[in-house]
Design an enzyme around this catalytic site. Structure first.
Site, PDB file in Angstrom:
ATOM      1  N   ASP A  22      16.313 -41.366  17.240  1.00 13.95           N
ATOM      2  CA  ASP A  22      16.761 -42.208  18.347  1.00 13.95           C
ATOM      3  C   ASP A  22      18.094 -42.861  17.992  1.00 13.95           C
ATOM      4  OD1 ASP A  22      17.003 -43.939  20.464  1.00 13.95           O
ATOM      5  OD2 ASP A  22      15.401 -45.295  19.793  1.00 13.95           O
ATOM      6  N   ASN A  24      20.237 -44.552  19.984  1.00 13.75           N
ATOM      7  CA  ASN A  24      20.674 -45.766  20.704  1.00 13.75           C
ATOM      8  C   ASN A  24      19.566 -46.817  20.811  1.00 13.75           C
ATOM      9  OD1 ASN A  24      19.059 -44.370  22.436  1.00 13.75           O
ATOM     10  ND2 ASN A  24      20.342 -44.676  24.251  1.00 13.75           N
ATOM     11  N   ASP A  26      16.416 -47.047  21.988  1.00 12.17           N
ATOM     12  CA  ASP A  26      15.567 -47.343  23.152  1.00 12.17           C
ATOM     13  C   ASP A  26      14.154 -46.803  22.908  1.00 12.17           C
ATOM     14  OD1 ASP A  26      15.952 -44.630  23.340  1.00 12.17           O
ATOM     15  OD2 ASP A  26      16.666 -44.643  25.415  1.00 12.17           O
ATOM     16  N   ASP A  30      16.978 -38.586  21.072  1.00 19.10           N
ATOM     17  CA  ASP A  30      17.991 -38.129  22.029  1.00 19.10           C
ATOM     18  C   ASP A  30      18.939 -37.113  21.389  1.00 19.10           C
ATOM     19  OD1 ASP A  30      19.845 -39.880  20.548  1.00 19.10           O
ATOM     20  OD2 ASP A  30      18.666 -41.470  21.504  1.00 19.10           O
ATOM     21  N   ASP A  99      15.134 -24.314  25.585  1.00 20.52           N
ATOM     22  CA  ASP A  99      13.849 -23.894  26.122  1.00 20.52           C
ATOM     23  C   ASP A  99      14.075 -23.481  27.570  1.00 20.52           C
ATOM     24  OD1 ASP A  99      10.906 -23.770  26.310  1.00 20.52           O
ATOM     25  OD2 ASP A  99      10.958 -25.214  24.658  1.00 20.52           O
ATOM     26  N   ASP A 201       9.451 -20.214  27.878  1.00 16.53           N
ATOM     27  CA  ASP A 201       8.168 -20.893  28.024  1.00 16.53           C
ATOM     28  C   ASP A 201       7.201 -20.149  28.949  1.00 16.53           C
ATOM     29  OD1 ASP A 201       6.723 -23.606  27.725  1.00 16.53           O
ATOM     30  OD2 ASP A 201       6.726 -23.339  29.895  1.00 16.53           O
ATOM     31  N   GLU A 258       7.114 -17.171  24.507  1.00 17.58           N
ATOM     32  CA  GLU A 258       5.755 -17.647  24.302  1.00 17.58           C
ATOM     33  C   GLU A 258       4.836 -16.679  25.036  1.00 17.58           C
ATOM     34  OE1 GLU A 258       3.372 -21.828  24.770  1.00 17.58           O
ATOM     35  OE2 GLU A 258       4.540 -21.140  26.457  1.00 17.58           O
ATOM     36  N   HIS A 331       5.155 -27.752  18.900  1.00 17.04           N
ATOM     37  CA  HIS A 331       4.871 -29.015  19.596  1.00 17.04           C
ATOM     38  C   HIS A 331       3.538 -28.978  20.353  1.00 17.04           C
ATOM     39  CE1 HIS A 331       6.384 -26.274  22.530  1.00 17.04           C
ATOM     40  NE2 HIS A 331       5.992 -27.081  23.500  1.00 17.04           N
ATOM     41  N   ASP A 332       2.862 -27.850  20.363  1.00 18.47           N
ATOM     42  CA  ASP A 332       1.559 -27.767  21.038  1.00 18.47           C
ATOM     43  C   ASP A 332       0.414 -27.706  20.037  1.00 18.47           C
ATOM     44  OD1 ASP A 332       2.720 -27.629  23.589  1.00 18.47           O
ATOM     45  OD2 ASP A 332       2.935 -25.452  23.472  1.00 18.47           O
TER      46      ASP A 332
HETATM   47  C1  GLC Z   1       4.144 -24.165  27.116  1.00 13.62           C
HETATM   48  C2  GLC Z   1       4.706 -25.314  26.323  1.00 13.62           C
HETATM   49  C3  GLC Z   1       3.832 -26.503  26.542  1.00 13.62           C
HETATM   50  C4  GLC Z   1       3.827 -26.829  28.009  1.00 13.62           C
HETATM   51  C5  GLC Z   1       3.441 -25.615  28.859  1.00 13.62           C
HETATM   52  C6  GLC Z   1       3.777 -25.835  30.290  1.00 13.62           C
HETATM   53  O1  GLC Z   1       2.883 -23.793  26.671  1.00 13.62           O
HETATM   54  O2  GLC Z   1       4.823 -24.970  24.979  1.00 13.62           O
HETATM   55  O3  GLC Z   1       4.254 -27.610  25.802  1.00 13.62           O
HETATM   56  O4  GLC Z   1       2.917 -27.867  28.256  1.00 13.62           O
HETATM   57  O5  GLC Z   1       4.125 -24.463  28.463  1.00 13.62           O
HETATM   58  O6  GLC Z   1       5.162 -25.781  30.493  1.00 13.62           O
HETATM   59 CA    CA Z   2      17.345 -42.913  22.521  1.00  8.67          CA
END
Ligand code: GLC
Ligand code: CA
Length: 559
Positions: A22, A24, A26, A30, A99, A201, A258, A331-332
């Site tokens: 981060d 700035n 908040d 970013d 993405d 995605d 994906e 991230h999932d």
């Molecule tokens: C993909 C992403 C996931 C998102 C989903 C819907 O699986 O990795 O984070 O929630 O698509 O866009």
């Molecule tokens: Ca920020």
């Protein structure tokens, strides 16, 4: 022969912008924050950054719900910041991969606002609208990925729209050519800015079963997972090849899709030089612990054999095809240490062992932010502390199914996507050096011990081990073996060992790892030369027997 490309030797680092740094204060990570940390990533040795979405979004699914493809969300910065990130990356030989979310938009995207305004609106057909059944109920029994009906009723026009994911993520109608052309224009707009590529995605959901018939229920439940009507449906190939032809193929980029559930015999259509994409994320190995019904509170037991089979079967395909997309985290997913290692054994040795075994397979390795310092799952005290939309759905459905709050929370602890989304742990100052104010999601309370600063200071840290692995891949005598070499099975049926051989132009290496916490003796039946990398000081080897200590991983040159 495989044609060599600029990204062959790269390692890709995934940044989850909201949680990286981060700049700035908040409380939200970013784009400027990523620029501030580019030297850290350069020093690590990575060549490409994959950025989870930073487009303008109401953030129902943290940016995977886009309301404007041509704008950057204010909380992340501006178009100028994005341009600057690409430029500063280029200076350091780091390319940016964005993405690409084109299965759905946000319900706040202008297209959808217009589409829902009336049945005769020109954009009506940009999304998938259906009449209710005579009794007013949803058109069919499809269940969305995040739980509940995949259909949402819209009172204004008295029809339902389809959403594979949340109801704030209506699915685009790919049957409509105008939609497709608009998407391709947008893709090219971004590629013209000099991106290194795209992570694509949920792309295997774009084709629906256009009969929209009910799916058969096998467990007496009213709703059935939408995959049967929307995942890898017949005819999707036409969309995917058109997408590639109109966009990706015109640029010198790398794409990774994906793509859960693509059968191995179809991998060649989807990946490699002639495939729809360069690389594919497969999930069999990372979802080993997820039950058939997708419910987090019914954990699934798995074995090392299943884990190895999942990875190795694809490796055999990639021998002829090109590269796999190698990853343990994103991230999932929960953190790999918690998923694969028993809690009392989580530490430097086990973290380095996991890194070794996936990094040297045939493919392009991905590191998810924090993985390189051994970050672990969070265990927030209350469901209120969680932000992830699917964690909240899973929690509620567990409660509905009769579980106690504690049991429901335990399932969330294990499987929440927030495990990977808690703020990056930079140092031992308040909020882990991520921000000076209250962060959007709580910092893991082990940040004083597990952080980048500690890792930088200690020579034998996990971070330095990753650096050495990357160096071995990019700059050593074994670089071509690691990048282009053939995968060859080795002790593939052993219940404790994770091992394989890689070979290129008569040069070979052996990856050998003890997957568990007990000492073990291994008879090699092959002549090993020097140790290329290892997570212990001295490897004990006599004749052709190697003694592996808990989680010991060692890579040998083979004579
Ligand atoms: C993909 C992403 C996931 C998102 C989903 C819907 O699986 O990795 O984070 O929630 O698509 O866009
Ligand atoms: Ca920020």
């Amino acid at each position: 022969m495989l044609k060599k490309r600029w990204w062959d030797k790269s390692v890709i680092y995934q940044v989850y912008p909201k949680s990286f740094y981060d700049s700035n204060n908040d409380g939200i990570g970013d784009i400027k924050g990523i620029v501030d940390k580019l030297d850290y990533l350069k020093d690590l040795g990575i060549g490409i950054i994959w950025l989870s979405p930073v487009y303008k979004s109401p953030m129902d699914d943290n940016g995977y719900d886009i309301m404007d493809y041509y704008d950057i969300d204010k909380q992340f910065g501006s178009m100028e910041d994005m341009g600057n990130l690409i430029k500063e990356g280029n200076k350091r030989n780091i390319k940016i991969m964005m993405d690409l979310v084109i299965n759905h938009t946000s319900d706040e995207h202008n297209w959808f606002i217009e589409s829902r305004s009336s049945k005769s609106n020109p954009k009506r057909d940009f999304y998938i609208w259906k009449d209710p059944k005579p009794d007013g109920s949803a058109p069919n029994n499809w269940k969305s990925i995040f739980g509940g009906f995949a259909w949402e009723y819209d009172d204004n026009t008295k029809q339902y729209y389809l959403h594979v994911f949340s109801k704030k993520q209506p699915d685009l109608n790919w049957e409509n050519e105008e939609v497709r052309m608009k998407l391709y224009d947008m893709v090219n707009y971004w590629l013209d800015k000099g991106l290194g590529g795209f992570r694509v995605d949920a792309i295997t959901y774009i084709k629906k079963d256009n009969t929209f018939k009910n799916l058969e229920s096998t467990n007496n439940e009213e709703l059935v997972n939408i995959n049967g009507g929307s995942l890898n449906q017949k005819g999707i190939e036409d969309f995917l090849s058109e997408l590639k032809k109109n966009t990706f193929s015109k640029y010198d980029i790398v794409t990774v899709a994906e793509a859960p559930g693509i059968p191995r015999e179809k991998l060649k259509d989807y990946s490699g030089a002639n495939g729809f994409f360069d690389l594919l994320f497969e999930f069999e190995h990372s979802d080993l612990d997820v039950a058939e019904d997708g419910k987090w509170y019914t954990p699934k037991k798995w074995t090392l054999q299943e884990f190895k089979d999942a990875l190795f079967k694809s490796q055999e395909v990639y021998n002829d095809l090109g590269f796999g997309a190698l990853f343990l985290e994103n991230h999932d997913q929960p953190r790999s240490l918690n998923k694969f290692i028993k809690e009392s054994d989580i530490g430097q040795a086990s973290a380095k062992m996991l890194a070794t075994i996936y990094f040297l397979l045939k493919g392009i390795p991905f590191i998810y932010q924090g993985e390189e310092i051994g970050m672990t799952n969070v265990k927030y005290e209350s469901i209120e502390d969680y932000n992830d939309i699917s964690s909240i759905d899973q929690y509620n459905s567990a409660i509905n199914d009769g579980l106690s709050k504690e049991e429901a929370l335990e399932a969330v602890h294990r499987r929440s996507r927030d495990n990977g989304r808690s703020p990056m742990q930079w140092d031992d100052s308040k909020n882990s050096g991520f921000t000076e104010v209250e962060p959007w999601l709580k910092v893991n309370n082990n940040y004083e011990e597990i952080n980048v600063k500690n890792n930088l200071e200690s020579e034998d840290s996990i971070l330095n081990y990753y650096k050495n692995l990357i160096d071995l891949r990019r700059n050593s005598d074994y670089s071509d073996v690691i990048v282009y070499g053939k995968y060859i099975e080795f002790m593939e049926d052993d219940k404790n060992i994770f091992a394989y051989i890689r070979e290129y132009e008569n040069k070979k290496l052996l990856v050998l790892a003890n997957f568990y916490g007990e000492n073990i003796k291994v008879k090699l039946n092959c002549n090993v030369d020097k140790v290329l990398i290892s997570n212990y000081d001295l490897t004990s080897i006599s004749n052709d027997e190697v003694y592996l200590r808990p989680y010991e991983a060692v890579v040998f040159g083979v004579l």
